[in-house]
Design an enzyme around this catalytic site. Sequence first.
Site, PDB file in Angstrom:
ATOM      1  N   HIS A 156      58.835   8.329  -6.461  1.00 28.37           N
ATOM      2  CA  HIS A 156      57.461   8.853  -6.506  1.00 28.37           C
ATOM      3  C   HIS A 156      56.485   7.696  -6.669  1.00 28.37           C
ATOM      4  CE1 HIS A 156      56.710   8.506 -10.940  1.00 28.37           C
ATOM      5  NE2 HIS A 156      58.011   8.693 -11.045  1.00 28.37           N
ATOM      6  N   ASP A 158      57.749   2.792 -13.217  1.00 26.39           N
ATOM      7  CA  ASP A 158      57.775   4.249 -13.022  1.00 26.39           C
ATOM      8  C   ASP A 158      56.613   4.672 -12.125  1.00 26.39           C
ATOM      9  OD1 ASP A 158      58.515   6.892 -13.324  1.00 26.39           O
ATOM     10  OD2 ASP A 158      57.369   7.168 -15.146  1.00 26.39           O
ATOM     11  N   GLU A 172      55.112  13.455  -9.058  1.00 30.85           N
ATOM     12  CA  GLU A 172      56.230  13.644  -9.980  1.00 30.85           C
ATOM     13  C   GLU A 172      55.749  13.690 -11.418  1.00 30.85           C
ATOM     14  OE1 GLU A 172      59.488  12.517 -12.759  1.00 30.85           O
ATOM     15  OE2 GLU A 172      57.598  11.502 -12.395  1.00 30.85           O
ATOM     16  N   GLU A 173      54.769  12.857 -11.737  1.00 31.51           N
ATOM     17  CA  GLU A 173      54.269  12.814 -13.116  1.00 31.51           C
ATOM     18  C   GLU A 173      53.596  14.126 -13.508  1.00 31.51           C
ATOM     19  OE1 GLU A 173      55.237  10.709 -15.006  1.00 31.51           O
ATOM     20  OE2 GLU A 173      55.589   8.837 -13.939  1.00 31.51           O
ATOM     21  N   GLU A 191      64.530   6.718 -10.613  1.00 30.25           N
ATOM     22  CA  GLU A 191      63.560   6.968 -11.686  1.00 30.25           C
ATOM     23  C   GLU A 191      63.484   5.791 -12.649  1.00 30.25           C
ATOM     24  OE1 GLU A 191      61.272   8.269 -13.239  1.00 30.25           O
ATOM     25  OE2 GLU A 191      60.745  10.024 -12.081  1.00 30.25           O
ATOM     26  N   HIS A 223      55.149   3.972 -19.310  1.00 30.03           N
ATOM     27  CA  HIS A 223      53.952   4.821 -19.333  1.00 30.03           C
ATOM     28  C   HIS A 223      52.805   4.194 -20.132  1.00 30.03           C
ATOM     29  CE1 HIS A 223      55.694   9.000 -18.026  1.00 30.03           C
ATOM     30  NE2 HIS A 223      55.862   8.058 -17.122  1.00 30.03           N
TER      31      HIS A 223
END
Length: 838
Positions: A139, A151, A185-186, A212, A288
């Site tokens: 993603h 990510d 995706e998030e 991922e 993140h």
Amino acid sequence: LPEARGAPLVLLYLLGLRALAQVSHRQLLSSPPAGEGPRDFSASRARGYLDNITAIGPRTVGSPENEVLTVNYLLEQIRGIERESTDAHKISVDIQRPTGSFSIDFLGGFTSYYANITNVVVKLEPRSGAEHAVLSNCHFDSVPNTPGASDDAVSCAVMLEILNTLSKSSESLQHAVIFLFNGAEENILQASHGFITQHEWAKSIRAFINLEAAGVGGKELVFQTGPENPWLVQAYVVAAKHPFASVVAQEIFQSGIIPADTDFRIYRDFGNVPGIDLAFIENGYIYHTEYDTSDRILTDSIQRAGDNILAVLKYLATSEKLAKSFEYQHGSVVFFDILGLFVLAYPARVGTIMNYITAAVALFYLSKKVLQPKPRAVHNLKKLLTAFGLTLASWVCTLVAVLMVAVFVSVIGRALSWYTHFYVSVSLYGTAAAAKLILVHMLAKKFFYKNVNEQYLGDVFFDASLMIWSIALAVMTQMGLCSAFICTLWVAFPLLTKLMIHKEFRQKGATIKFIVIYMLGMFVPYLYMLYLSWTVFEMFTPVMGRSGSEIPPDMVLAGFIVIFTMILSSYFINFIYLVKSTKTTLVTLTTVFVVTLILVCSGIFFPYSSDAANPKPKRVFLQHTSRRFHDLDGNVVKSDSGIWINGFDYNGISHITPHIPEINDTIRTPCEEQAPFCGLPWILPVHFMFRFQRMFRVAGLHRRKPAAVDISHTSRILRAEFHSTLEAVSPSHMSLYVRPHAGSVLSRWSLGDGIPVASLGGDYFVFYSHGLHAAPWHFWVELTAPEKHSDGIVSLAIAAHYFFGEDQKSPQLYALLERFPNWTFSSGWSCTYDLFVF
């Protein structure tokens, strides 16, 4: 056995094995990369893709950066790859913008609705076409305010380079390879759902690989496979050049104790397709956050991921089994890598047989020992059971004692002192566990076994540990846990070792020769456990910094350390009875523990770090919120505004207050009992993870183009339309909260599969997002209600979240964010909240 000889030997043995495990984990490539030929994966080219994607900035769903700039960049690279591909392949590209809805039991359960989100789909197939396909998924979207390099931009960069490599090969593939660059995706797995349930190519997919991240760089771990389909694991075993896989990680992740999920769930549950889930797990402290930048990902990490995934995709795309994958769904598989060198994998049913045989042999050995000589069988059994009970009691006492220390540390406000300095947790909880364990057995030896032969005691306590592991093996196997293979290691190798040295020990006692052979015999289970412990702590320690304020992280980490201490001590407990004294060891461990505890209590170990090379920030989320509460007649009965602040770990805001005195316990916000989710604009239903809510009162928001709500209802059906006054700039993220009043039941709605799914606490939560130019959101809900309902039958609230653009941050929010210390990652956005009663 002299203590001065035995204790250092055990310590050096464990440290040596730990060093070996550490070297193995740091070795990213099992062999140097080959030259960058046309058929080889090029990490340098992949890094170029990665740098360009992250240079676009945060890629939040609905933002121009995600929906336009990143999509255009991907299409530009794909077209360039297509131009240079060989005649053996055909490349097709499709831009999908699906709309859909589904319910999921993640985070306590909620429903998701998406509109016009973006997928970039590429199919590489033979010129003659292909009936079956394998999917590779990444993603390109990121969470707000972060560059999202690990990510998951790096995975998309790896996929672009794999597409480039495969397309230049003159060898034709047997099956198609579909590359899905998904753009949402998030937003809790929305884009993958849109693809697997709506795209025409999805019907041809027989297996998938999902890429991922739960950290930044390092090794990519295979942590989920299947369901069933052991042939997929075998494909990884055969093809992967730098394997790193663990069924233990799979069972931990699927237990739900880690608050995360991946697209693997969507393909498995909604597409009924088997697959492999891989994730980078190292350095989850900056996952993140704004520090998840491309320069922190080592080139060797990119190379190993590319080598592995390219090899597995090529293997699957040329495998006869892919076309008939449904024929190979026969049970689970046990799999684990050996120091990253190779993977052992075998069917779970074979493992079950092996486990029961191993347990039976061990129990046969123990029963034979008890019965020799027969006249002393009852006495021998009593001694064995006593040692068994004492060992278990020592573990329980150790666990209780160490957890009491963890509670004390948490109560005095020193939680997470080890977050930046992991060795502090070992010095505090590890030494406490070891000292307590030794103390219990030392007291038992001194008072309970006062005149018993030391050699006999060493033998009995070895047998007691063997008995514990044999029972654990049988129980875990009965429970169907593939991780039971660990118990097999801890029964088989010690038993073989005991049989090898039994004669030496009986004749000469605990000689140096005995100790050397004993430790060599224990080499495999101890090395593997230390290797596995690194993986577990690498995954779990950073998670403690983003698990909310309800779970005491010191208790969790202390519990893990005690468990590993018990495991590692299980076959060294007998040494306590073999040595003449353990006084020096006990005093040393106690001294280290006391000194560490004093230092922790003094606050010398600050939990967070702003070190540019290795940051470990505290996560804080701030939402500038304007709230309006309406009564049954539609009148506004209450309105307020403020900046809602949530610290994402157990320490809450305690470390922030000295820097921003206004943020303190006096600004706690009471729960609005009549409103769903306490009247707060949660972006996701994570309310159960936080103890206190704090609202820093500031002036209201002035939205340039505020979200509007139009609602109509009959006696039983409530129809709603949420839209902006200007449709093109409606907020891309909204949360809907529904609470039926007493006596009312939410029976149906137009979301998901039509059956409402309640969240923890009984309220209903709907997560909404859209890409560019989405139509207004229309939906309806149906309730059954009593005839008399003077206070209404349902409360419905809507929160609009502004994650990007001019409306993202107000001047007040900007000013407050500027005051946060540099060891925080403070992510802020604006939102509105409106509550209605019908």
